[in-house]
Design a protein around this motif. Sequence first.
Motif, short mmCIF file in Angstrom:
data_model
loop_
_atom_site.label_atom_id
_atom_site.label_comp_id
_atom_site.label_asym_id
_atom_site.label_seq_id
_atom_site.Cartn_x
_atom_site.Cartn_y
_atom_site.Cartn_z
N GLU A 151 -28.05 3.57 43.05
CA GLU A 151 -28.00 2.21 43.59
C GLU A 151 -26.92 2.13 44.66
O GLU A 151 -25.78 2.52 44.44
N ARG A 152 -27.32 1.66 45.83
CA ARG A 152 -26.34 1.47 46.91
C ARG A 152 -25.68 0.12 46.76
O ARG A 152 -26.34 -0.89 46.67
N ILE A 153 -24.36 0.14 46.76
CA ILE A 153 -23.58 -1.09 46.68
C ILE A 153 -22.88 -1.26 48.03
O ILE A 153 -22.19 -0.36 48.49
N ASP A 154 -23.06 -2.40 48.64
CA ASP A 154 -22.52 -2.63 49.97
C ASP A 154 -21.04 -2.98 49.88
O ASP A 154 -20.62 -4.08 50.20
N ALA A 155 -20.26 -2.00 49.43
CA ALA A 155 -18.81 -2.20 49.27
C ALA A 155 -18.15 -2.14 50.64
O ALA A 155 -18.71 -1.57 51.58
N PRO A 156 -16.94 -2.69 50.76
CA PRO A 156 -16.23 -2.59 52.03
C PRO A 156 -15.99 -1.12 52.39
O PRO A 156 -15.77 -0.30 51.51
#
Length: 194
Positions: A151-156
């Motif tokens: 799962e890709r998490i759009d973290a900074p």
Amino acid sequence: MKQVGLYFGTFNPIHIGHLAIANHMVEFSELDEVWFVITPQSPFKTKQSLLDNNHRYQMVFEAVQFYPKLKPSKIEFDLPQPNYTVNTLVHLEEQFGKDHEFALIMGEDNLKSFHKWKNYETILENHSIYCYPRISQGVVEHQFMEHPKIERIDAPIMEISSTFIRKAIKQGKNVRPLLPDAVWKYMDEMNFYR
């Protein structure tokens, strides 16, 4: 069942980039907690500039003390070295598996070489991976792009490295803004990396 993200690293030292990513993961994904798993020795790195395990654990402890969902873990300290993630996961399952489910947290750059990890298929069969972006790599094309367990998490995007911090300290530069305050104080008192 508690969902725990495992954030592996030498954390030599832990910096605000690590904290920002871990906190983002725990606040903006299914994870209930993130454990910083302090690696005694990466199979891919030499040990030269690595501070003692307990000092690195103490710095992580200092960094997360005001974040109840973030925890330091010394689980790998007692495992045979060099250690592999698959062994740590087995060990964690044996110890906490009844009420914890473990996932891995990694940067997209690590995902690119994930197929080189020991027993990576077993890891993917049994665990999810939460992946955060890394700008220095550009768009990362790899065999795991569409994998259902990733799962890709759009973290900074945090382009701060422990290597940069160590070098800068050695050169007498002020890098205090890149470190949690308690970590800076501990490092300063102990005269680390100078």
